[in-house]
Design a protein around this motif. Structure first.
Motif, short mmCIF file in Angstrom:
data_model
loop_
_atom_site.label_atom_id
_atom_site.label_comp_id
_atom_site.label_asym_id
_atom_site.label_seq_id
_atom_site.Cartn_x
_atom_site.Cartn_y
_atom_site.Cartn_z
N GLY A 82 7.21 -3.95 -5.51
CA GLY A 82 6.86 -4.10 -6.92
C GLY A 82 6.13 -2.90 -7.49
N PRO A 83 5.00 -2.50 -6.89
CA PRO A 83 4.30 -1.31 -7.41
C PRO A 83 5.15 -0.05 -7.36
N MET A 84 5.99 0.08 -6.33
CA MET A 84 6.81 1.29 -6.23
C MET A 84 7.84 1.34 -7.36
N MET A 85 8.47 0.21 -7.64
CA MET A 85 9.42 0.15 -8.75
C MET A 85 8.71 0.46 -10.07
N LEU A 86 7.53 -0.12 -10.24
CA LEU A 86 6.79 0.06 -11.49
C LEU A 86 6.36 1.51 -11.69
N LEU A 87 5.80 2.12 -10.65
CA LEU A 87 5.32 3.50 -10.78
C LEU A 87 6.46 4.49 -10.97
N ARG A 88 7.58 4.24 -10.30
CA ARG A 88 8.72 5.13 -10.51
C ARG A 88 9.19 5.07 -11.96
N TRP A 89 9.17 3.88 -12.52
CA TRP A 89 9.63 3.69 -13.90
C TRP A 89 8.66 4.30 -14.91
N THR A 90 7.38 4.03 -14.75
CA THR A 90 6.41 4.43 -15.78
C THR A 90 5.98 5.88 -15.67
N ALA A 93 1.33 8.42 -3.68
CA ALA A 93 0.59 9.17 -4.70
C ALA A 93 -0.52 10.01 -4.07
N GLN A 94 -1.23 9.45 -3.10
CA GLN A 94 -2.32 10.18 -2.45
C GLN A 94 -1.82 11.35 -1.62
N MET A 95 -0.55 11.30 -1.25
CA MET A 95 0.05 12.41 -0.50
C MET A 95 0.51 13.53 -1.42
N GLY A 96 0.31 13.37 -2.72
CA GLY A 96 0.72 14.39 -3.67
C GLY A 96 2.21 14.36 -3.97
N LEU A 97 2.84 13.23 -3.70
CA LEU A 97 4.27 13.06 -3.97
C LEU A 97 4.44 12.19 -5.20
N PRO A 98 5.22 12.62 -6.17
CA PRO A 98 5.37 11.86 -7.41
C PRO A 98 6.29 10.66 -7.24
N ASN A 99 5.73 9.45 -7.39
CA ASN A 99 6.55 8.24 -7.31
C ASN A 99 7.72 8.29 -8.30
N GLY A 100 7.50 8.95 -9.42
CA GLY A 100 8.54 9.01 -10.44
C GLY A 100 9.77 9.78 -10.01
N ARG A 101 9.66 10.56 -8.94
CA ARG A 101 10.81 11.36 -8.50
C ARG A 101 11.52 10.77 -7.29
N ILE A 102 11.21 9.52 -6.96
CA ILE A 102 11.94 8.87 -5.87
C ILE A 102 13.40 8.69 -6.30
N LYS A 103 14.29 9.28 -5.53
CA LYS A 103 15.71 9.26 -5.88
C LYS A 103 16.39 7.96 -5.47
N ALA A 104 16.01 7.44 -4.30
CA ALA A 104 16.59 6.19 -3.81
C ALA A 104 15.72 5.65 -2.69
N MET A 105 15.91 4.38 -2.40
CA MET A 105 15.18 3.73 -1.31
C MET A 105 16.18 3.10 -0.35
N GLY A 145 0.79 -1.22 0.00
CA GLY A 145 0.00 0.00 0.00
C GLY A 145 0.82 1.27 0.00
N ALA A 146 2.15 1.15 0.08
CA ALA A 146 3.01 2.33 0.21
C ALA A 146 2.96 3.21 -1.04
N ALA A 147 3.09 2.62 -2.21
CA ALA A 147 3.11 3.41 -3.44
C ALA A 147 1.80 4.17 -3.63
N ARG A 148 0.69 3.52 -3.29
CA ARG A 148 -0.61 4.19 -3.39
C ARG A 148 -0.67 5.40 -2.46
N ASN A 149 -0.19 5.22 -1.23
CA ASN A 149 -0.23 6.32 -0.28
C ASN A 149 0.68 7.47 -0.70
#
Length: 358
Positions: A123-131, A97-109, A91-95
């Motif tokens: 998995g979803p976090m990797m996918l959303l950052r990529w797409t 996005a709902q916080m108004g933070l762009p998954n695509g701009r995650i610099k590192a984990m 549920g992290a990637a969904r949250n």
């Protein structure tokens, strides 16, 4: 007919016409409302309005226990405008996005350890950052030894799906070379060790006590004179207290033993003995709110925020029972964290502002 009755009749008539119109024109009205909502959501960028400094947001304050209110473990750390994530529970990637933070701009984990509730949202976090952004390289994922195996597994699991995405959207949108993640492993540190230093942000890893889960680490983030610590999962830990010395904010996991024992007893009563035993087992490798408060006091931090809340508190009304007197052991504020909540540490000040990005 009296004046009052005439007025009431007119009000009822107007209200009836309004309701009838809303029903008759619900399709165009619904489309208009949808368009406005999508426009606001698409334009939202929480990063844009943040002052320079260190900021933290909760994309998951829960645990493996099911909860409607809390996703599994995930913490967003923002240094200036650079976005980082600690752990990626379900549920992290969904949250994010709902916080108004762009998954695509995650610099590192940064991963603290490899329990499922800290990685099953990878998995979803990797996918959303990529797409979502046209990144040209995979997501860097820092973690103690073993992170290579975890990331290799997720990359393998998503390989077919990644191929479908590129075939459908084209290499310009989903370049194959940027799919997935890259593991950056470090040895379990004997003492707090800097594992990332760039753009004014210094990240220090330190070992914690989550035995038998080893390696397990926490992280300290320092940026422009402000600092925060994310404990990861741990029992009371002297290394955490050393690493947290003088930090502005300590984010510490917390489990209330009495509540978990009550949960175990009720599970036994319901005939769910195996799950009840698991509940009893987890008590010894987590810290209670009081123990987290003790660590905050020893470290001399300004504020303590509890996350990885076990059991999940469905309402803030229960927070006092969850804390169980921890407030008496630490002079600063103690907050039971919630999904969507943020804490802002502006550079050049000592203040800690808080609110919600939901």
């Amino acid at each position: 007919m009296t004046k009052g009755k005439r007025t009431a009749l007119w009000v009822a008539t107007i209200l009836g016409i309004a309701l009838l119109s809303a029903w008759l024109f619900q399709r165009p009205i619904g489309l208009w409302l949808f368009e406005r909502a999508v426009e606001r959501a698409a334009a939202r960028d929480t990063l844009k309005d943040l002052p320079d400094g260190l900021h933290v947001g909760f994309c998951g304050t829960g645990s493996p226990l099911p909860s409607r209110e809390r996703a599994a473990s995930c913490t967003v750390v923002i240094a200036g405008k650079a976005l980082f994530v600690v752990d990626a529970g379900e549920g992290a990637a969904r949250n994010i996005a709902q916080m108004g933070l762009p998954n695509g701009r995650i610099k590192a984990m940064f991963l603290t350890h490899f329990h499922s509730d800290h990685i099953d949202g990878m998995g979803p976090m990797m996918l959303l950052r990529w797409t979502a952004s046209g990144n040209k390289s995979p997501l860097p994922v820092y973690g103690p030894s073993g992170v290579e195996q975890v990331i290799a597994g997720f990359n393998a699991a998503y390989a077919l799906d990644n191929g479908y995405r590129t075939a459908h959207h084209g290499e310009a949108i989903t370049p194959p070379a940027a799919a997935g993640a890259t593991a950056i492993a470090f040895a379990l540190p004997a003492a707090p060790t800097v594992i990332y230093d760039a753009g004014g942000l210094r990240v220090t890893a330190f070992a914690v006590d989550h035995r038998p889960v080893q390696p397990s680490v926490g992280y300290r983030f320092d940026y422009k004179g402000r600092s925060l610590v994310v404990s990861g999962d741990t029992a009371p830990s002297s290394t955490l207290e050393v690493a947290s010395k003088g930090a502005d904010l300590l984010i510490h996991e917390a489990l209330n033993p009495a509540m978990v024992n009550t949960l175990a007893a009720k599970l036994d009563k319901a005939g769910r003995n195996q799950t009840a035993q698991i509940m009893r087992d987890i008590i010894d490798y987590h810290a209670s709110p009081a123990q987290a408060a003790d660590s905050a006091r020893v470290a001399g931090v300004q504020m303590l925020v509890l996350s990885h809340v076990v059991p999940s508190m469905p309402s803030p009304y229960l927070n006092a029972a969850f804390l169980d007197g921890a407030e008496d052991r630490f002079d600063g504020p103690i907050i039971v964290g919630e999904d969507g909540q943020y804490f802002s540490l502006p550079a050049g000040s000592k203040t800690i502002d808080r609110g919600s990005w939901f």
